[in-house]
Design a protein around this motif. Structure first.
Motif, PDB file in Angstrom:
ATOM      1  N   ARG A  56      35.341  32.406  50.666  1.00  0.00           N
ATOM      2  CA  ARG A  56      35.242  32.426  49.188  1.00  0.00           C
ATOM      3  C   ARG A  56      36.764  32.297  48.655  1.00  0.00           C
ATOM      4  O   ARG A  56      37.721  32.848  49.121  1.00  0.00           O
ATOM      5  CB  ARG A  56      34.757  33.880  48.603  1.00  0.00           C
ATOM      6  CG  ARG A  56      33.325  34.111  48.699  1.00  0.00           C
ATOM      7  CD  ARG A  56      32.494  33.615  47.715  1.00  0.00           C
ATOM      8  NE  ARG A  56      31.093  33.634  47.921  1.00  0.00           N
ATOM      9  CZ  ARG A  56      30.277  34.637  48.124  1.00  0.00           C
ATOM     10  NH1 ARG A  56      30.704  35.879  47.724  1.00  0.00           N
ATOM     11  NH2 ARG A  56      29.078  34.456  48.410  1.00  0.00           N
ATOM     12  N   VAL A  58      38.402  32.805  44.963  1.00  0.00           N
ATOM     13  CA  VAL A  58      38.513  33.014  43.244  1.00  0.00           C
ATOM     14  C   VAL A  58      39.784  32.453  42.591  1.00  0.00           C
ATOM     15  O   VAL A  58      40.657  33.070  43.147  1.00  0.00           O
ATOM     16  CB  VAL A  58      38.499  34.560  42.903  1.00  0.00           C
ATOM     17  CG1 VAL A  58      38.076  34.794  41.388  1.00  0.00           C
ATOM     18  CG2 VAL A  58      37.017  35.128  43.620  1.00  0.00           C
ATOM     19  N   THR A 106      34.887  30.749  40.940  1.00  0.00           N
ATOM     20  CA  THR A 106      34.625  31.094  42.233  1.00  0.00           C
ATOM     21  C   THR A 106      33.969  30.007  43.001  1.00  0.00           C
ATOM     22  O   THR A 106      33.005  29.464  42.658  1.00  0.00           O
ATOM     23  CB  THR A 106      33.571  32.226  42.164  1.00  0.00           C
ATOM     24  OG1 THR A 106      34.019  33.568  41.308  1.00  0.00           O
ATOM     25  CG2 THR A 106      33.230  33.031  43.408  1.00  0.00           C
ATOM     26  N   TRP A 207      36.519  40.234  35.368  1.00  0.00           N
ATOM     27  CA  TRP A 207      37.373  39.989  36.520  1.00  0.00           C
ATOM     28  C   TRP A 207      38.727  41.028  36.540  1.00  0.00           C
ATOM     29  O   TRP A 207      38.996  41.380  37.360  1.00  0.00           O
ATOM     30  CB  TRP A 207      37.688  38.453  36.600  1.00  0.00           C
ATOM     31  CG  TRP A 207      38.739  38.281  37.381  1.00  0.00           C
ATOM     32  CD1 TRP A 207      40.163  37.851  37.032  1.00  0.00           C
ATOM     33  CD2 TRP A 207      39.020  38.401  38.754  1.00  0.00           C
ATOM     34  NE1 TRP A 207      41.235  37.705  38.074  1.00  0.00           N
ATOM     35  CE2 TRP A 207      40.204  38.011  39.234  1.00  0.00           C
ATOM     36  CE3 TRP A 207      38.014  38.479  39.764  1.00  0.00           C
ATOM     37  CZ2 TRP A 207      40.740  37.783  40.482  1.00  0.00           C
ATOM     38  CZ3 TRP A 207      38.432  38.528  41.123  1.00  0.00           C
ATOM     39  CH2 TRP A 207      39.705  38.288  41.567  1.00  0.00           C
ATOM     40  N   LEU A 247      31.137  37.598  43.197  1.00  0.00           N
ATOM     41  CA  LEU A 247      32.149  37.667  43.994  1.00  0.00           C
ATOM     42  C   LEU A 247      31.981  37.992  45.318  1.00  0.00           C
ATOM     43  O   LEU A 247      32.751  37.795  46.465  1.00  0.00           O
ATOM     44  CB  LEU A 247      33.204  38.688  43.251  1.00  0.00           C
ATOM     45  CG  LEU A 247      33.704  38.414  42.017  1.00  0.00           C
ATOM     46  CD1 LEU A 247      34.204  39.709  41.310  1.00  0.00           C
ATOM     47  CD2 LEU A 247      34.421  37.020  41.865  1.00  0.00           C
TER      48      LEU A 247
END
Length: 477
Positions: A56, A58, A106, A207, A247
């Motif tokens: 992942r 972000v 994301t 966030w 997330l």
């Protein structure tokens, strides 16, 4: 002195890239050029079903970056676009809530099995090991800011909110895998005027709060090893569920299963168990217990049947291996206690909602192949082993959030046993101390457990053998 040991988005090519080089890249025959890092990004790996490793990112960039996997280009896709999510009903009053803002993109990609190295923006990503032997366990790690209980932790003080210290110590221990047993975001309400310890802190479920409570302080540990992430009650749809799905959860993000609309909470609040293999005929079984209730389910409550279904699936998964750790945020076999306003004790026994649903299918509460349960929720460290045939219970909810428990007696009174029919043979606790727990495999069903404080100093040692466990110190001081 150490305590004694116990007895027994798609990939885009740069515009200036020559055609032959472009073909080589598309064929995966060249290392993709590392894009310049954007002003802000977080990169990490979460472990999903059957050990799928999901990378992942972000990022504040407009597009997903290229990911390098063993020197080859791997396309990243968009998991969630930047968005301002309309204010929804939350666990707080409307005047104490607000819209959740996620200004970051994301992105994600599943790493090929056996990946030896991976990177994004030139930053190495942790890759999974087929048989991890060293596992760091943390939990209940955010900084508590809750108006309802008038609890506002000093989030700016590393002594009062020590997650950064804990994460650095756990990373220095060099784990192969990290397990977070749930409850990541605690900054739910605005810091009151005059409270210097949290003044100016981000709050809510967007966030900025996620970054302050998890991604910034835990950065060293996110870079150290892949994570197995449990969902806690703080990640239910009425709380930080939107961020959980954007997330952390390793599965695909589905419309309606994002906690954005309260009408869809019956979908967003539940998910099926899954297994993460550990090699050597052992695995972790991850259970989403976000919507259970320690008070028990009322007749006809949908959660009762949802968790009965979860138990059936857990039972099937447990048959894939001889040795299983069941991971659930709420301790089904744990105990905690807090002081009531009148000075009396309010005992927290094992989660009644799970006991009702699981127990309706199995009076023993857990499948026979489950040897140990790992949980959080209670803000302490705890170990219980049972002579009644139940699996050992460990609680590791001691990694950053305000600790509101009080010391327990060395022997629990009969009326506060965690579940009907259990008989405790060994019981160990550490109250009012922050840290992490380490697991090291020593045999097919045997593990060494080490309890570390925030600086990585050893506070206790335990051993797990089958369903039984024992620690060197009964009450850590």
């Amino acid at each position: 002195m150490e305590p004694p040991l116990p007895s027994p988005i798609p990939f885009r090519l740069p515009a200036a890239l020559p055609p032959l080089a472009a073909l080589a890249l598309l064929a995966g025959c060249a290392t993709p050029p590392a894009a310049s890092p954007p002003p802000e990004f977080s990169a990490y790996v979460v472990m999903g079903e059957q050990g799928a490793a999901v990378a992942r990112v972000v990022t504040s960039a407009a597009n997903c970056p290229a990911l390098a996997s063993d020197g080859k280009a791997l396309a990243m896709t968009v998991r969630a676009l930047p968005a301002t999510l309309a204010q929804r009903p939350t666990a707080s009053k409307p005047e104490d809530s607000k819209a959740s803002v996620f200004p970051m993109l994301t992105c994600e990609a599943v790493l090929p099995a056996g990946t030896a190295s991976a990177s994004v923006y030139g930053q190495p990503l942790p890759v999974p090991r087929a048989a991890p032997r060293r596992i760091a366990v943390i939990g209940d790690s955010g900084c508590r800011m809750k108006k309802k209980d008038n609890e506002f932790q000093d989030c700016h003080d590393v002594q009062q909110f020590p997650l950064a210290t804990v994460a650095a110590a756990a990373a220095a221990w060099k784990p192969d895998l990290v397990v977070h047993v749930g409850d990541y975001l605690y900054r739910e309400n605005a810091c009151p005027d005059g409270k210097a310890g949290c003044a100016g802190s981000p709050w809510g479920y967007g966030w900025d709060a996620w970054h302050a409570d998890l991604f910034q302080p835990a950065a060293p540990l996110l870079q150290a090893a892949p994570w197995v992430v449990l969902r806690g009650n703080h990640e239910s749809c009425q709380r930080a569920g939107q961020g959980w799905w954007r997330l952390l959860d390793p599965r695909p993000l589905q419309p309606g299963r994002d906690c954005n609309a309260a009408a869809d909470d019956s979908l967003g609040d539940y998910s099926d168990p899954y297994a993460v293999p550990l090699g050597g005929d052992a695995q972790l079984l991850v259970v989403d217990s976000a919507a259970t209730t320690w008070k028990g389910f009322k007749p006809g409550a949908p959660g009762f049947e949802r968790y009965r279904d979860a138990y059936r699936k857990l039972d099937i998964l447990s048959q894939q291996a001889t040795w299983n750790f069941a991971l659930m945020h709420h301790p089904i076999l744990g105990v905690g206690v807090e002081l009531k306003p009148d000075g009396g004790y309010l005992w927290h026994k094992g989660d009644l909602g799970l006991q009702q649903s699981f127990g309706s299918l199995n009076p023993g509460l857990l499948p026979k192949n489950v040897q140990t349960v790992l949980s959080g929720h209670e803000h302490l460290w705890e170990q219980l082993s049972f002579s009644s045939g139940h699996p050992s219970q460990f609680i590791a909810g001691f990694s950053g959030s305000l600790e509101d428990t009080v010391p327990m007696p060395p022997v629990l009174p009969p009326e506060v046993l965690p579940a009907p029919g259990v008989a405790i043979e060994h019981f160990s606790t550490w109250i009012d101390g922050f840290g992490f727990m380490g697991l090291e495999r020593t045999g097919p069903g045997d593990w060494d457990v080490t309890v570390f404080d925030r600086h990585g100093q050893i506070k206790n040692r335990c051993k797990i053998a089958g369903r039984h466990s024992v620690c060197g110190v009964a009450q850590v001081k």
